[in-house]
Write an enzyme that holds these catalytic residues in place. Structure first.
Site, PDB file in Angstrom:
ATOM      1  N   HIS A  29       1.286   2.102 -10.251  1.00  0.00           N
ATOM      2  CA  HIS A  29       0.320   2.359  -9.276  1.00  0.00           C
ATOM      3  C   HIS A  29      -1.089   1.905  -9.712  1.00  0.00           C
ATOM      4  O   HIS A  29      -1.576   1.989 -10.790  1.00  0.00           O
ATOM      5  CB  HIS A  29       0.072   4.005  -9.350  1.00  0.00           C
ATOM      6  CG  HIS A  29       1.250   4.788  -8.904  1.00  0.00           C
ATOM      7  ND1 HIS A  29       1.214   5.410  -7.544  1.00  0.00           N
ATOM      8  CD2 HIS A  29       2.317   5.026  -9.547  1.00  0.00           C
ATOM      9  CE1 HIS A  29       2.355   6.272  -7.574  1.00  0.00           C
ATOM     10  NE2 HIS A  29       3.245   5.941  -8.715  1.00  0.00           N
ATOM     11  N   ARG A  72       0.670  -1.156   0.030  1.00  0.00           N
ATOM     12  CA  ARG A  72       0.116   0.024   0.020  1.00  0.00           C
ATOM     13  C   ARG A  72       0.930   1.334  -0.171  1.00  0.00           C
ATOM     14  O   ARG A  72       2.010   1.196   0.706  1.00  0.00           O
ATOM     15  CB  ARG A  72      -0.994  -0.025   1.319  1.00  0.00           C
ATOM     16  CG  ARG A  72      -1.885  -1.207   1.262  1.00  0.00           C
ATOM     17  CD  ARG A  72      -3.110  -0.980   1.985  1.00  0.00           C
ATOM     18  NE  ARG A  72      -3.666  -2.246   1.832  1.00  0.00           N
ATOM     19  CZ  ARG A  72      -4.612  -2.796   1.115  1.00  0.00           C
ATOM     20  NH1 ARG A  72      -5.156  -2.097   0.161  1.00  0.00           N
ATOM     21  NH2 ARG A  72      -5.149  -3.790   1.178  1.00  0.00           N
ATOM     22  N   ASP A  73       0.388   2.091  -1.077  1.00  0.00           N
ATOM     23  CA  ASP A  73       1.093   3.477  -0.871  1.00  0.00           C
ATOM     24  C   ASP A  73       1.064   4.388   0.627  1.00  0.00           C
ATOM     25  O   ASP A  73      -0.131   4.291   1.024  1.00  0.00           O
ATOM     26  CB  ASP A  73       0.662   4.258  -1.916  1.00  0.00           C
ATOM     27  CG  ASP A  73       1.569   5.502  -2.350  1.00  0.00           C
ATOM     28  OD1 ASP A  73       2.050   5.658  -3.567  1.00  0.00           O
ATOM     29  OD2 ASP A  73       1.620   6.465  -1.588  1.00  0.00           O
ATOM     30  N   ILE A  74       2.338   4.803   0.726  1.00  0.00           N
ATOM     31  CA  ILE A  74       2.163   5.622   2.096  1.00  0.00           C
ATOM     32  C   ILE A  74       1.246   6.860   2.118  1.00  0.00           C
ATOM     33  O   ILE A  74       0.809   7.167   3.271  1.00  0.00           O
ATOM     34  CB  ILE A  74       3.630   6.047   2.766  1.00  0.00           C
ATOM     35  CG1 ILE A  74       3.732   5.881   4.263  1.00  0.00           C
ATOM     36  CG2 ILE A  74       4.181   7.050   1.806  1.00  0.00           C
ATOM     37  CD1 ILE A  74       5.158   6.019   4.482  1.00  0.00           C
ATOM     38  N   GLU A  96       9.085  10.240  -8.689  1.00  0.00           N
ATOM     39  CA  GLU A  96       9.873  10.523  -7.427  1.00  0.00           C
ATOM     40  C   GLU A  96      10.657   9.363  -7.074  1.00  0.00           C
ATOM     41  O   GLU A  96      11.746   9.720  -6.507  1.00  0.00           O
ATOM     42  CB  GLU A  96       8.698  10.861  -6.292  1.00  0.00           C
ATOM     43  CG  GLU A  96       8.059  12.245  -6.654  1.00  0.00           C
ATOM     44  CD  GLU A  96       7.013  12.652  -5.670  1.00  0.00           C
ATOM     45  OE1 GLU A  96       6.815  11.908  -4.639  1.00  0.00           O
ATOM     46  OE2 GLU A  96       6.492  13.810  -5.872  1.00  0.00           O
ATOM     47  N   VAL A  97      10.312   7.920  -6.935  1.00  0.00           N
ATOM     48  CA  VAL A  97      10.891   6.963  -6.543  1.00  0.00           C
ATOM     49  C   VAL A  97      11.609   6.267  -7.847  1.00  0.00           C
ATOM     50  O   VAL A  97      10.934   5.705  -8.498  1.00  0.00           O
ATOM     51  CB  VAL A  97      10.180   6.130  -5.648  1.00  0.00           C
ATOM     52  CG1 VAL A  97      11.005   4.831  -5.182  1.00  0.00           C
ATOM     53  CG2 VAL A  97       9.686   6.737  -4.428  1.00  0.00           C
ATOM     54  N   ASN A 136       4.607   6.414 -13.816  1.00  0.00           N
ATOM     55  CA  ASN A 136       5.099   7.682 -13.904  1.00  0.00           C
ATOM     56  C   ASN A 136       6.499   7.465 -14.365  1.00  0.00           C
ATOM     57  O   ASN A 136       7.284   6.827 -13.693  1.00  0.00           O
ATOM     58  CB  ASN A 136       5.296   8.615 -12.553  1.00  0.00           C
ATOM     59  CG  ASN A 136       3.665   8.546 -12.098  1.00  0.00           C
ATOM     60  OD1 ASN A 136       2.899   8.993 -12.923  1.00  0.00           O
ATOM     61  ND2 ASN A 136       3.635   8.862 -10.763  1.00  0.00           N
ATOM     62  N   HIS A 187       7.692   1.336 -10.627  1.00  0.00           N
ATOM     63  CA  HIS A 187       6.537   0.668  -9.856  1.00  0.00           C
ATOM     64  C   HIS A 187       5.367   1.316 -10.511  1.00  0.00           C
ATOM     65  O   HIS A 187       5.111   2.347 -11.481  1.00  0.00           O
ATOM     66  CB  HIS A 187       6.493   1.493  -8.618  1.00  0.00           C
ATOM     67  CG  HIS A 187       6.704   2.796  -8.433  1.00  0.00           C
ATOM     68  ND1 HIS A 187       8.028   3.479  -8.599  1.00  0.00           N
ATOM     69  CD2 HIS A 187       5.931   3.766  -8.528  1.00  0.00           C
ATOM     70  CE1 HIS A 187       7.896   4.872  -8.671  1.00  0.00           C
ATOM     71  NE2 HIS A 187       6.404   5.001  -8.404  1.00  0.00           N
TER      72      HIS A 187
HETATM   73  P1  AMP Z   1       6.055   8.129  -8.189  1.00  0.00           P
HETATM   74  O1  AMP Z   1       5.858   9.718  -7.821  1.00  0.00           O
HETATM   75  O2  AMP Z   1       5.427   7.649  -9.229  1.00  0.00           O
HETATM   76  O3  AMP Z   1       7.728   7.935  -8.181  1.00  0.00           O
HETATM   77  O4  AMP Z   1       5.465   7.617  -6.916  1.00  0.00           O
HETATM   78  C1  AMP Z   1       6.195   7.092  -5.722  1.00  0.00           C
HETATM   79  C2  AMP Z   1       5.098   6.759  -4.800  1.00  0.00           C
HETATM   80  O5  AMP Z   1       5.955   5.872  -3.596  1.00  0.00           O
HETATM   81  C3  AMP Z   1       4.427   7.951  -4.108  1.00  0.00           C
HETATM   82  O6  AMP Z   1       2.894   7.708  -4.369  1.00  0.00           O
HETATM   83  C4  AMP Z   1       4.504   7.626  -2.555  1.00  0.00           C
HETATM   84  O7  AMP Z   1       3.644   8.239  -1.736  1.00  0.00           O
HETATM   85  C5  AMP Z   1       5.199   6.232  -2.304  1.00  0.00           C
HETATM   86  N1  AMP Z   1       5.981   6.002  -1.280  1.00  0.00           N
HETATM   87  C6  AMP Z   1       7.079   6.866  -1.011  1.00  0.00           C
HETATM   88  N2  AMP Z   1       7.525   6.314   0.305  1.00  0.00           N
HETATM   89  C7  AMP Z   1       7.135   5.189   0.740  1.00  0.00           C
HETATM   90  C8  AMP Z   1       6.746   4.320   1.361  1.00  0.00           C
HETATM   91  N3  AMP Z   1       7.770   4.219   2.406  1.00  0.00           N
HETATM   92  N4  AMP Z   1       5.998   3.257   1.363  1.00  0.00           N
HETATM   93  C9  AMP Z   1       4.844   3.227   0.675  1.00  0.00           C
HETATM   94  N5  AMP Z   1       4.832   4.113  -0.336  1.00  0.00           N
HETATM   95  C10 AMP Z   1       5.696   5.169  -0.106  1.00  0.00           C
END
Ligand code: AMP
Ligand code: ZN
Length: 112
Positions: free
Chosen positions: A100, A29-31, A93-94, A85, A98
């Protein structure tokens, strides 16, 4: 990738709320959920972006896992959204690939 957040989840160093796991894929689950159901589906092998996807195998594994989780979460019939993304203008961002999976509310178009 020892400094990658999602690799740390695969390694068990950070423990997310896992909803699905198999040999190749982890989903949790997304945080910061953007819908009642917001799950991230990642390959266990580190791949930075969608641009780095080597072949169809990993894409298929991620997509099939998403459909399994959608059914598991009761979203399959009403509908849901799958989103990736890629890089800065894609809103990534990560930098561990991944997908969504979003559902449980009416989605709108165009996305932001
Ligand atoms: P993106 O912007 O596509 O890279 O999405 C990165 C996602 O990772 C965002 O929706 C964040 O809320 C999610 N995220 C970041 N840190 C964590 C975490 N520790 N556990 C779960 N989701 C996370
Ligand atoms: Zn990684």
């Amino acid at each position: 990738m020892s400094d990658c957040l999602f690799c740390k989840m695969v390694a068990g160093v950070i423990k997310p709320e896992v909803v699905f796991e198999d040999e190749n894929v982890l989903a949790f689950r997304d945080i910061n959920p953007q819908a009642p159901v917001h799950v991230l589906v990642i390959p266990k092998r580190h791949v930075a972006t969608l641009n780095d996807l080597g072949g169809h195998e990993m894409a298929g594994q991620l997509m099939l896992a998403a459909t399994t989780i959608a059914r598991q979460e009761g979203l399959a019939e009403d509908g849901y959204r799958v989103n990736i993304n890629c890089n800065k203008k894609g809103g990534q961002e990560v930098y561990h690939l991944h997908l969504h999976l979003l559902g449980g509310r009416q989605m709108t178009w165009p996305p932001g």
